[in-house]
Design a protein around this motif. Structure first.
Motif, PDB file in Angstrom:
ATOM      1  N   LYS A  49       2.041  34.339  42.042  1.00 21.29           N
ATOM      2  CA  LYS A  49       3.283  34.407  42.820  1.00 21.29           C
ATOM      3  C   LYS A  49       3.743  33.003  43.207  1.00 21.29           C
ATOM      4  CE  LYS A  49       2.521  38.947  44.848  1.00 21.29           C
ATOM      5  NZ  LYS A  49       2.197  39.674  46.087  1.00 21.29           N
ATOM      6  N   ARG A  52       5.178  31.292  40.122  1.00 22.98           N
ATOM      7  CA  ARG A  52       6.512  31.822  39.794  1.00 22.98           C
ATOM      8  C   ARG A  52       7.575  31.311  40.770  1.00 22.98           C
ATOM      9  NH1 ARG A  52       6.804  36.122  36.129  1.00 22.98           N
ATOM     10  NH2 ARG A  52       4.753  36.779  35.388  1.00 22.98           N
ATOM     11  N   GLU A  53       7.228  31.235  42.046  1.00 33.28           N
ATOM     12  CA  GLU A  53       8.177  30.716  43.035  1.00 33.28           C
ATOM     13  C   GLU A  53       8.469  29.242  42.771  1.00 33.28           C
ATOM     14  OE1 GLU A  53      10.738  30.317  46.295  1.00 33.28           O
ATOM     15  OE2 GLU A  53      10.121  32.030  45.080  1.00 33.28           O
ATOM     16  N   ARG A  54       7.456  28.500  42.436  1.00 36.46           N
ATOM     17  CA  ARG A  54       7.652  27.079  42.134  1.00 36.46           C
ATOM     18  C   ARG A  54       8.518  26.905  40.891  1.00 36.46           C
ATOM     19  NH1 ARG A  54       3.038  22.432  41.954  1.00 36.46           N
ATOM     20  NH2 ARG A  54       4.353  20.810  41.099  1.00 36.46           N
ATOM     21  N   LEU A  55       8.297  27.736  39.890  1.00 40.58           N
ATOM     22  CA  LEU A  55       9.125  27.685  38.685  1.00 40.58           C
ATOM     23  C   LEU A  55      10.568  28.008  39.019  1.00 40.58           C
ATOM     24  CD1 LEU A  55       9.505  27.429  35.637  1.00 40.58           C
ATOM     25  CD2 LEU A  55       8.794  29.823  35.437  1.00 40.58           C
ATOM     26  N   ARG A  56      10.783  29.014  39.875  1.00 37.18           N
ATOM     27  CA  ARG A  56      12.150  29.358  40.273  1.00 37.18           C
ATOM     28  C   ARG A  56      12.812  28.184  40.986  1.00 37.18           C
ATOM     29  NH1 ARG A  56      14.995  30.450  44.340  1.00 37.18           N
ATOM     30  NH2 ARG A  56      13.311  30.451  45.861  1.00 37.18           N
ATOM     31  N   LEU A  57      12.081  27.529  41.883  1.00 35.50           N
ATOM     32  CA  LEU A  57      12.626  26.366  42.585  1.00 35.50           C
ATOM     33  C   LEU A  57      12.934  25.228  41.609  1.00 35.50           C
ATOM     34  CD1 LEU A  57      10.296  26.314  45.716  1.00 35.50           C
ATOM     35  CD2 LEU A  57      12.715  26.969  45.636  1.00 35.50           C
ATOM     36  N   GLN A  59      13.659  25.553  38.394  1.00 34.61           N
ATOM     37  CA  GLN A  59      14.838  25.936  37.616  1.00 34.61           C
ATOM     38  C   GLN A  59      16.113  25.779  38.443  1.00 34.61           C
ATOM     39  OE1 GLN A  59      13.516  29.862  36.517  1.00 34.61           O
ATOM     40  NE2 GLN A  59      12.945  29.202  34.460  1.00 34.61           N
ATOM     41  N   ASP A  60      16.056  26.168  39.701  1.00 40.28           N
ATOM     42  CA  ASP A  60      17.230  26.002  40.572  1.00 40.28           C
ATOM     43  C   ASP A  60      17.586  24.528  40.747  1.00 40.28           C
ATOM     44  OD1 ASP A  60      17.387  28.731  40.871  1.00 40.28           O
ATOM     45  OD2 ASP A  60      16.553  28.754  42.902  1.00 40.28           O
TER      46      ASP A  60
END
Length: 71
Positions: A49, A52-57, A59-60
C-alpha cells in the motif's frame, strides 16, 4: 518540465516483515506458524500500500499543465 521532489526519487527500503522471534514456548507450534504468517502477510500488504501510494504521488508530481504553443 515538472520534476518530482527528491524524497519521491530516493530508493525505498526493503520491507522488514520477517518475525524473527521463534523462542516462544507458550503457543502450539501450528498456532505459532499461523500467527507468524498472518503477521508477515499483513506487513507485506501494508508495504505494498505504501509503495502504491508513493507511486501515485510520483505520477501526480510528474503531471504538468503545459501551455499549448500559440502561433
Amino acid at each position: 518540465m515538472c520534476r518530482p521532489g527528491r524524497a519521491l526519487l530516493a530508493p525505498q527500503p526493503v520491507p522488514d516483515c520477517g518475525f524473527g522471534r521463534s523462542d516462544l514456548q507458550t503457543l502450539d507450534p501450528e498456532q505459532w506458524t499461523r500467527l507468524k504468517l498472518e503477521y508477515e502477510r499483513k506487513c507485506y500488504q501494508n508495504a505494498e500500500k505504501a509503495v502504491r501510494e508513493r507511486l501515485r504521488l510520483l505520477q501526480d508530481a510528474t503531471r504538468c499543465d503545459i501551455e499549448p504553443i500559440r502561433r
